[in-house]
Motif scaffolding. Structure first.
Motif, short mmCIF file in Angstrom:
data_model
loop_
_atom_site.label_atom_id
_atom_site.label_comp_id
_atom_site.label_asym_id
_atom_site.label_seq_id
_atom_site.Cartn_x
_atom_site.Cartn_y
_atom_site.Cartn_z
N SER A 1 2.64 1.89 -3.33
CA SER A 1 1.36 2.35 -4.30
C SER A 1 0.65 3.26 -4.24
CB SER A 1 0.51 1.19 -4.73
OG SER A 1 -0.32 0.92 -3.93
N HIS A 2 0.68 4.45 -2.94
CA HIS A 2 0.08 5.00 -3.33
C HIS A 2 1.22 6.68 -2.76
CE1 HIS A 2 -3.92 3.69 -2.89
NE2 HIS A 2 -3.26 3.34 -2.07
N CYS B 1 1.00 -1.72 -0.14
CA CYS B 1 -0.27 0.10 -0.21
C CYS B 1 0.92 1.23 0.43
CB CYS B 1 -0.70 0.02 1.74
SG CYS B 1 -2.15 1.36 1.36
N LYS C 1 -5.03 6.94 2.14
CA LYS C 1 -5.05 7.36 0.76
C LYS C 1 -5.40 6.48 0.30
CE LYS C 1 -1.26 10.45 -0.11
NZ LYS C 1 -1.13 11.47 -1.59
N ASP C 2 -5.86 4.82 0.30
CA ASP C 2 -6.22 3.84 -0.09
C ASP C 2 -8.16 4.09 0.18
OD1 ASP C 2 -5.46 0.80 -0.96
OD2 ASP C 2 -6.87 0.50 0.15
N ARG D 1 -9.99 -3.86 2.43
CA ARG D 1 -8.70 -4.47 2.09
C ARG D 1 -7.68 -4.15 4.17
NH1 ARG D 1 -10.05 -1.29 -1.94
NH2 ARG D 1 -9.24 0.33 -0.87
N ALA E 1 -2.35 4.26 4.16
CA ALA E 1 -3.47 3.51 3.93
C ALA E 1 -5.18 4.69 3.85
CB ALA E 1 -3.25 3.42 6.03
N TYR F 1 -4.65 -4.10 6.40
CA TYR F 1 -3.57 -3.33 7.07
C TYR F 1 -3.07 -2.79 8.24
CZ TYR F 1 -4.31 -1.20 2.62
OH TYR F 1 -4.72 -1.30 0.85
N THR G 1 -9.51 -0.58 4.79
CA THR G 1 -10.36 0.68 4.14
C THR G 1 -11.41 -0.22 2.51
OG1 THR G 1 -8.21 0.25 2.18
CG2 THR G 1 -7.77 1.64 4.09
#
Lengths: 482, 482
Positions: B284-285, B281, B357-358, B389, B355, B391, B406
């Protein structure tokens, strides 16, 4: 035990008048026998419970109860609350202020049989154990798993963990591992109504409620009977090293403390002081030799606890060399063997024994801001003008001075003067009249010294919440009767 | 600040009905203006005070009062107690559970101007400072003397020391330096009657009374307003080193924790976990790269604080080598520069940002016994079955998991299910539903989960002692109305 001629300094004995509590009847005894078993309700040969270990403080009691669990404790206290029977709580009976000794005829509740549960979680280092476990026994069990009890004190072979919590025990490693507040996570307490309170828990972080378990520390049995303790324990050090320094002034001792903090940092575990007079007293009354040639004004005993012996030795040697190089210390030795280390500690740990052999003894346990720490000794010497001898030793790293005064015989005048002088001096210099021993019965008359009315009122209100009938440990630290 | 779409999970909003408190009148405002000065009674442009910093929790208030001293705080609270005006206490407004945000129209008392006194005793490392000092500012002042604030947390640039005490702040170094209970020696608190309580003092050892200062820790403003704090501070480490390990199973993470305790011992200061999903995560963000090639199931970030860089590096390298040699870790790197160290910490500290931003985010702050720590993540994943999801990152060394869930959009059904599931799971596995953030308004409806009736009754009684009119921070951790 050393037989001590100890000055028990209680001035206003009137305030110890018996409260309006019920006297124990045969039907009470029957109830107790039913509740915890006949063998554990003792009415005879109870002198080991009715006196403190020094045999200087004596009370009497109709019976000693030895419950084996939280539940049995609860049923006893519930009954006593209903009947208004006064109860004094006793652990290993190693206290130094008579907190666990009855004054009149309080029933004695001993926690010595509450020792069934002992559970260590090795991954987190969290230990739950019943209150009756003896400190040294608990420590030995932890050793098998590489852990150690964070606190260590002279009474470790007899004191119980519940009593340590109630006394707010400090000891010789506080500098390194912190006070009991650093370690306590939770406890079970039976309050003065017999209610079982499970306070806190097994978690290192928990902000879901007030942190009430911490009220148990130093509560001297006033709020409840601690029956179980949950605490973090610490990794057992793989390396323990000691060194002694001879120093010619108190201000140099303080400079050396700062040096130790920066050079020894995380491994500094003890920083103890013995003054020159105390060392002479040790040498003259005990078969123990100073580690230095000649005499000096101050001696420091420094210990490290670490996980790597090579690193620790390098740090300690560097520190000693620097203390000598900067001329803060006039002499210094590091222990090269376990025997040498033990010898250094005997000098410090037998200082009270040597002082007790020196004559009639007046003992103090005070803490002071470091700038005033040794001035108390000097000013007490000035005040006495040869009427007595003054010894100072203690945990300098914690600001905790064990000041001892001795006289050849009992001196009634000095007895009247000395405690008020010392205690007023301490309080007016921002100190505590009881660093680690507590208030109990011995210092009861001085317990309000330097305290605000609002604080005194607060602790009486808290007592009222936990023990509304005031049956627990009357006539001592918190009294709702005056 | 990151804009978060945060799920505010309050289920039984009825329990937040306005209490029978007085409404603020113009004569009240006149009194306040006279008491603390017109400039410090704010009635306009107070949105920064009536919302929490995430702008998700909003209340309203007639005015914000900014007293500059304990005495001014006392005069305000005394007045409010007489008039039955409800007051919410606010420090740096960095809390995460809305504890410092008004619910209805509570008056806001901000401690931000109470920052006159800052006194360090360098020989003992005892610091007294007013409640309004910001944590990072206090730490910077200590740096000049070689000392450090023992606690460190993300909000250090805004949070105030009084608020830290009230919140029972934990943070990223608790493993090394202990909780606030390890450091607090005394505090000044203005109780709910306006009485100034000077609790504890400047001494490391003081057993002359109940240790009441410790009740302030984690009290969330329920008992009083903390206006001054006295605490032990710690020597600033001369060496700080970090390393990361890639690990393929949770049980190996726990084995590595034991290894770290024995190999790093006294210098181990942080032991943080980031799970594989969280690392993906982050990558990717955020413009942040993993320090390892390929992906792994778990990452550990380990930090040491010590007084000798050579010794610390040797210990850390030995530890990493052993973790690899024993095949507990599949890969390991030590930071070779301050930049590399900062990079490792960004991976951990920006995990919550990634997280957020997810998607729509549900945040948890729980602590668990280590044997259950990661099972919560796994079972939450099982329960969601792809609806969201999950985390997990957090302070593994303290058992503190920041579990985040999220979803792409707001999911009303999940919202209803998720908190009860997580909180019940945590409590039934011996955990805490709030490791360090507290109860405040966000978790109020869950505050009794796993608590005994006797504990709840005890904390209500304690509240009654400190705040008999229940004017402080109503509708939150302790409510006397239900």
């Amino acid at each position: 035990y050393i037989k001590m001629r100890l000055s028990i300094i209680r001035t206003a004995t009137n305030s110890f008048a018996r409260g309006n509590y019920a006297r124990i009847s045969s039907s009470d005894l029957s109830f107790f026998e039913k509740a915890i078993g006949k063998d554990y309700v003792k009415t005879k040969e109870i002198e080991n419970y009715t006196s403190d270990w020094t045999r200087q403080m004596k009370g009497s009691s109709e019976c000693v109860l030895l419950p084996s669990s939280t539940e049995e404790t609860s049923s006893i206290i519930k009954y006593c609350a209903e009947k208004r029977i006064a109860v004094v709580v006793q652990g290993g009976n190693t206290g130094l202020v008579g907190g666990a000794t009855p004054i009149h005829d309080e029933l004695i509740l001993s926690t010595g049989r509450i020792k069934n549960n002992f559970h260590l979680e090795p991954s987190s280092g969290v230990l739950t154990l019943d209150a009756g476990f003896i400190l040294a026994d608990a420590d030995n069990r932890l050793a098998e798993h590489g852990f150690m009890m964070p606190l260590d004190l002279g009474a470790k072979g007899s004191c119980q963990i519940g009593g340590c919590i109630a006394a707010g025990a400090g000891g010789i490693r506080l500098l390194r591992y912190g006070s009991l507040h650093s370690h306590l996570l939770g406890c079970t307490m039976v309050d003065g109504k017999g209610t079982i309170l499970n306070l806190g828990g097994r978690l290192r972080k928990d902000n879901t409620s007030l942190h009430t378990a911490h009220l148990a520390i130093g509560s001297e049995g006033q709020l409840g009977v601690v029956t179980s303790v949950t605490m973090g324990v610490v990794p057992r050090p793989l390396s323990i090293l000691s060194a002694m320094l001879a120093v010619s002034s108190y201000s140099d001792c303080i400079r050396i403390l700062s040096l130790a903090r920066s050079k020894l940092g995380e491994i500094l575990s003890s920083f103890e002081l013995i003054d020159g007079e105390t060392m002479k007293c040790v040498e003259s009354h005990l078969p123990l030799k100073n580690v230095f040639q000649g005499s000096h004004d101050f001696y420091l005993l420094i210990e490290t606890h670490g996980s790597n012996g090579d690193h620790d030795a390098e740090k300690l040697n560097q520190f000693v060399e620097e203390a000598l190089g900067m001329e803060l210390a006039v002499d210094g030795v590091a222990a090269n063997s376990e025997n040498e280390r033990a010898h250094m500690w005997r000098l410090r740990e037998e200082s009270p024994i040597a002082a007790a052999k020196d004559g009639y003894i007046y003992k103090f346990d005070v803490s002071l801001p470091l700038e005033h720490f040794y001035r108390l000794t000097e000013e007490t010497r000035d005040k006495l003008k040869g009427r007595g001898r003054v010894y100072c030793y203690g945990h300098l790293g914690d600001g905790n001075s064990h000041l001892n005064v001795t006289t050849d015989g009992e001196d009634e005048e000095l007895k009247k003067e000395l405690s008020p002088f010392v205690y007023n001096w301490v309080v007016s210099h921002g100190g505590s009249i009881s660093a680690e021993h507590g208030i109990g019965q011995l210092k009861r008359d001085y317990r309000s010294l330097g305290k605000s009315a609002s604080e005194s009122s607060l602790i009486r209100s808290l007592k009222g919440v936990f023990d509304p009938h005031s049956i627990l440990c009357p006539y001592k630290m918190i009294s709702t009767q005056d």
